[in-house]
Design a protein around this motif. Structure first.
Motif, PDB file in Angstrom:
ATOM      1  N   GLN A 110      74.793 -36.284 -38.063  1.00 16.72           N
ATOM      2  CA  GLN A 110      74.351 -34.945 -38.454  1.00 16.72           C
ATOM      3  C   GLN A 110      75.312 -33.889 -37.925  1.00 16.72           C
ATOM      4  OE1 GLN A 110      70.437 -34.012 -37.012  1.00 16.72           O
ATOM      5  NE2 GLN A 110      70.416 -31.981 -37.903  1.00 16.72           N
ATOM      6  N   TYR A 111      75.855 -34.128 -36.730  1.00 15.63           N
ATOM      7  CA  TYR A 111      76.821 -33.223 -36.127  1.00 15.63           C
ATOM      8  C   TYR A 111      78.130 -33.970 -35.944  1.00 15.63           C
ATOM      9  CZ  TYR A 111      72.656 -30.539 -35.153  1.00 15.63           C
ATOM     10  OH  TYR A 111      71.491 -29.850 -35.284  1.00 15.63           O
ATOM     11  N   LYS A 112      79.152 -33.540 -36.652  1.00 11.95           N
ATOM     12  CA  LYS A 112      80.480 -34.145 -36.548  1.00 11.95           C
ATOM     13  C   LYS A 112      81.295 -33.307 -35.572  1.00 11.95           C
ATOM     14  CE  LYS A 112      84.642 -34.943 -39.261  1.00 11.95           C
ATOM     15  NZ  LYS A 112      85.249 -34.751 -40.583  1.00 11.95           N
ATOM     16  N   ILE A 113      81.651 -33.905 -34.451  1.00 15.71           N
ATOM     17  CA  ILE A 113      82.442 -33.227 -33.430  1.00 15.71           C
ATOM     18  C   ILE A 113      83.872 -33.728 -33.536  1.00 15.71           C
ATOM     19  CG2 ILE A 113      82.766 -32.840 -30.959  1.00 15.71           C
ATOM     20  CD1 ILE A 113      79.763 -33.505 -30.629  1.00 15.71           C
ATOM     21  N   THR A 114      84.797 -32.817 -33.775  1.00 16.72           N
ATOM     22  CA  THR A 114      86.209 -33.186 -33.835  1.00 16.72           C
ATOM     23  C   THR A 114      86.931 -32.508 -32.684  1.00 16.72           C
ATOM     24  OG1 THR A 114      86.698 -31.385 -35.373  1.00 16.72           O
ATOM     25  CG2 THR A 114      86.226 -33.526 -36.329  1.00 16.72           C
ATOM     26  N   VAL A 115      87.681 -33.287 -31.943  1.00 17.94           N
ATOM     27  CA  VAL A 115      88.417 -32.804 -30.782  1.00 17.94           C
ATOM     28  C   VAL A 115      89.906 -32.926 -31.068  1.00 17.94           C
ATOM     29  CG1 VAL A 115      88.832 -33.138 -28.318  1.00 17.94           C
ATOM     30  CG2 VAL A 115      86.565 -33.579 -29.265  1.00 17.94           C
ATOM     31  N   CYS A 116      90.625 -31.828 -30.893  1.00 19.08           N
ATOM     32  CA  CYS A 116      92.065 -31.849 -31.091  1.00 19.08           C
ATOM     33  C   CYS A 116      92.718 -32.592 -29.932  1.00 19.08           C
ATOM     34  CB  CYS A 116      92.611 -30.427 -31.188  1.00 19.08           C
ATOM     35  SG  CYS A 116      94.404 -30.391 -31.444  1.00 19.08           S
ATOM     36  N   THR A 117      93.606 -33.529 -30.258  1.00 15.26           N
ATOM     37  CA  THR A 117      94.306 -34.301 -29.226  1.00 15.26           C
ATOM     38  C   THR A 117      95.803 -34.050 -29.261  1.00 15.26           C
ATOM     39  OG1 THR A 117      94.442 -36.203 -30.712  1.00 15.26           O
ATOM     40  CG2 THR A 117      92.552 -36.116 -29.217  1.00 15.26           C
ATOM     41  N   ASN A 118      96.222 -33.016 -29.993  1.00 16.60           N
ATOM     42  CA  ASN A 118      97.638 -32.686 -30.059  1.00 16.60           C
ATOM     43  C   ASN A 118      98.106 -32.184 -28.687  1.00 16.60           C
ATOM     44  OD1 ASN A 118     100.192 -32.130 -31.065  1.00 16.60           O
ATOM     45  ND2 ASN A 118      99.402 -31.193 -32.922  1.00 16.60           N
TER      46      ASN A 118
ATOM     47  N   ALA B 112      87.649 -32.598 -21.774  1.00 18.48           N
ATOM     48  CA  ALA B 112      86.494 -32.311 -22.621  1.00 18.48           C
ATOM     49  C   ALA B 112      86.170 -33.518 -23.504  1.00 18.48           C
ATOM     50  CB  ALA B 112      86.743 -31.067 -23.474  1.00 18.48           C
ATOM     51  N   ALA B 113      87.204 -34.161 -24.051  1.00 16.82           N
ATOM     52  CA  ALA B 113      86.993 -35.342 -24.884  1.00 16.82           C
ATOM     53  C   ALA B 113      86.377 -36.476 -24.065  1.00 16.82           C
ATOM     54  CB  ALA B 113      88.309 -35.792 -25.512  1.00 16.82           C
ATOM     55  N   ASP B 114      86.879 -36.693 -22.860  1.00 15.50           N
ATOM     56  CA  ASP B 114      86.324 -37.737 -21.995  1.00 15.50           C
ATOM     57  C   ASP B 114      84.862 -37.451 -21.660  1.00 15.50           C
ATOM     58  OD1 ASP B 114      88.694 -39.151 -22.006  1.00 15.50           O
ATOM     59  OD2 ASP B 114      89.363 -38.382 -20.059  1.00 15.50           O
ATOM     60  N   TYR B 115      84.545 -36.190 -21.417  1.00 16.02           N
ATOM     61  CA  TYR B 115      83.163 -35.814 -21.141  1.00 16.02           C
ATOM     62  C   TYR B 115      82.273 -36.149 -22.337  1.00 16.02           C
ATOM     63  CZ  TYR B 115      78.915 -33.159 -20.649  1.00 16.02           C
ATOM     64  OH  TYR B 115      77.590 -32.817 -20.604  1.00 16.02           O
ATOM     65  N   LEU B 116      82.726 -35.778 -23.545  1.00 19.60           N
ATOM     66  CA  LEU B 116      81.930 -36.038 -24.741  1.00 19.60           C
ATOM     67  C   LEU B 116      81.728 -37.538 -24.963  1.00 19.60           C
ATOM     68  CD1 LEU B 116      83.501 -33.343 -27.064  1.00 19.60           C
ATOM     69  CD2 LEU B 116      81.121 -33.408 -26.295  1.00 19.60           C
TER      70      LEU B 116
ATOM     71  N   ASP C  15      86.813 -22.660 -29.189  1.00 20.61           N
ATOM     72  CA  ASP C  15      88.095 -22.624 -28.486  1.00 20.61           C
ATOM     73  C   ASP C  15      87.909 -22.667 -26.972  1.00 20.61           C
ATOM     74  OD1 ASP C  15      87.083 -20.095 -27.998  1.00 20.61           O
ATOM     75  OD2 ASP C  15      88.700 -19.033 -28.972  1.00 20.61           O
ATOM     76  N   ASN C  16      89.046 -22.825 -26.276  1.00 20.12           N
ATOM     77  CA  ASN C  16      89.076 -22.890 -24.815  1.00 20.12           C
ATOM     78  C   ASN C  16      88.029 -23.864 -24.280  1.00 20.12           C
ATOM     79  OD1 ASN C  16      91.156 -20.832 -24.575  1.00 20.12           O
ATOM     80  ND2 ASN C  16      89.564 -19.418 -25.247  1.00 20.12           N
ATOM     81  N   MET C  17      87.982 -25.045 -24.881  1.00 21.00           N
ATOM     82  CA  MET C  17      86.958 -26.030 -24.576  1.00 21.00           C
ATOM     83  C   MET C  17      87.180 -26.671 -23.207  1.00 21.00           C
ATOM     84  SD  MET C  17      84.137 -27.233 -25.590  1.00 21.00           S
ATOM     85  CE  MET C  17      84.209 -26.058 -26.913  1.00 21.00           C
ATOM     86  N   THR C  18      86.126 -26.723 -22.447  1.00 20.93           N
ATOM     87  CA  THR C  18      86.102 -27.392 -21.144  1.00 20.93           C
ATOM     88  C   THR C  18      84.919 -28.347 -21.151  1.00 20.93           C
ATOM     89  OG1 THR C  18      84.624 -25.762 -20.169  1.00 20.93           O
ATOM     90  CG2 THR C  18      87.009 -25.319 -20.005  1.00 20.93           C
ATOM     91  N   PRO C  19      84.840 -29.255 -20.181  1.00 19.78           N
ATOM     92  CA  PRO C  19      83.641 -30.097 -20.109  1.00 19.78           C
ATOM     93  C   PRO C  19      82.357 -29.271 -19.997  1.00 19.78           C
ATOM     94  CG  PRO C  19      85.379 -31.073 -18.810  1.00 19.78           C
ATOM     95  CD  PRO C  19      85.875 -29.708 -19.248  1.00 19.78           C
ATOM     96  N   ALA C  20      82.389 -28.170 -19.235  1.00 18.19           N
ATOM     97  CA  ALA C  20      81.210 -27.326 -19.092  1.00 18.19           C
ATOM     98  C   ALA C  20      80.800 -26.699 -20.433  1.00 18.19           C
ATOM     99  CB  ALA C  20      81.441 -26.246 -18.045  1.00 18.19           C
ATOM    100  N   LYS C  21      81.794 -26.211 -21.206  1.00 22.36           N
ATOM    101  CA  LYS C  21      81.479 -25.640 -22.516  1.00 22.36           C
ATOM    102  C   LYS C  21      80.996 -26.713 -23.475  1.00 22.36           C
ATOM    103  CE  LYS C  21      83.778 -22.187 -24.392  1.00 22.36           C
ATOM    104  NZ  LYS C  21      84.879 -21.371 -24.945  1.00 22.36           N
ATOM    105  N   ALA C  22      81.577 -27.917 -23.385  1.00 23.95           N
ATOM    106  CA  ALA C  22      81.130 -29.017 -24.234  1.00 23.95           C
ATOM    107  C   ALA C  22      79.691 -29.376 -23.922  1.00 23.95           C
ATOM    108  CB  ALA C  22      82.051 -30.232 -24.047  1.00 23.95           C
ATOM    109  N   ALA C  23      79.315 -29.339 -22.667  1.00 24.85           N
ATOM    110  CA  ALA C  23      77.934 -29.639 -22.272  1.00 24.85           C
ATOM    111  C   ALA C  23      76.978 -28.617 -22.883  1.00 24.85           C
ATOM    112  CB  ALA C  23      77.805 -29.629 -20.748  1.00 24.85           C
ATOM    113  N   LYS C  24      77.362 -27.354 -22.910  1.00 24.42           N
ATOM    114  CA  LYS C  24      76.518 -26.317 -23.510  1.00 24.42           C
ATOM    115  C   LYS C  24      76.393 -26.518 -25.011  1.00 24.42           C
ATOM    116  CE  LYS C  24      77.341 -22.769 -20.054  1.00 24.42           C
ATOM    117  NZ  LYS C  24      77.914 -21.460 -19.767  1.00 24.42           N
ATOM    118  N   VAL C  25      77.473 -26.945 -25.640  1.00 32.35           N
ATOM    119  CA  VAL C  25      77.452 -27.185 -27.086  1.00 32.35           C
ATOM    120  C   VAL C  25      76.465 -28.284 -27.427  1.00 32.35           C
ATOM    121  CG1 VAL C  25      78.812 -28.033 -29.034  1.00 32.35           C
ATOM    122  CG2 VAL C  25      79.769 -26.310 -27.510  1.00 32.35           C
ATOM    123  N   LEU C  26      76.477 -29.350 -26.635  1.00 32.52           N
ATOM    124  CA  LEU C  26      75.564 -30.463 -26.900  1.00 32.52           C
ATOM    125  C   LEU C  26      74.128 -30.022 -26.700  1.00 32.52           C
ATOM    126  CD1 LEU C  26      77.369 -33.502 -25.288  1.00 32.52           C
ATOM    127  CD2 LEU C  26      77.280 -32.844 -27.694  1.00 32.52           C
TER     128      LEU C  26
END
Length: 126
Positions: free
Chosen positions: A50-58, A69-73, A115-126
């Motif tokens: 239902q929610y597609k999360i795409t993380v830039c790895t460039n 952030a990717a490892d946290y997710l 933008d400016n994604m961190t593990p803390a921001k990723a946690a809030k998104v989830l």
């Protein structure tokens, strides 16, 4: 591209039948529509959560902490890249570039850019 986006929003993903329907509507060969659908990472050629999360790895995102952030997710969702949670809620994918290096690290949830994604921001998104 817009027709594919609309079809995907309605169907959830782009099956061969949906691509053929879009091609017929646009008066194009199905292979031409498939070429576009398979080139851009925003289109899904298989079912996703239902929610597609795409993380830039460039490189700019990786150097700016996107890996953390990717490892946290991955840890929080219990899935790797190109996998969907057992309940079908989240799919996690890596993308090569979201074309927003000046806001690195970046990710998207469905069509919403973050933008400016961190593990803390990723946690809030989830």
């Amino acid at each position: 591209m817009a027709a594919l986006a609309i079809a995907q929003m309605e169907k959830g993903w782009l099956s061969t039948e949906t691509i053929e329907d879009v091609a017929g509507y646009l008066g194009m060969a199905p292979v031409a529509v498939y070429e576009v659908a398979s080139f851009y990472n925003m289109y899904d050629l298989a079912p996703v959560g239902q929610y597609k999360i795409t993380v830039c790895t460039n490189l700019p995102c990786a150097l700016s902490g996107g890996v953390h952030a990717a490892d946290y997710l991955k840890q929080k969702l219990g899935v790797g890249f190109n996998e969907t949670t057992a309940d079908g809620t989240f799919s996690l994918e890596r993308v090569e570039c979201n074309a927003a290096c000046d806001f690195a690290p970046v990710m998207m949830v469905n069509w919403e850019f973050m933008d400016n994604m961190t593990p803390a921001k990723a946690a809030k998104v989830l």
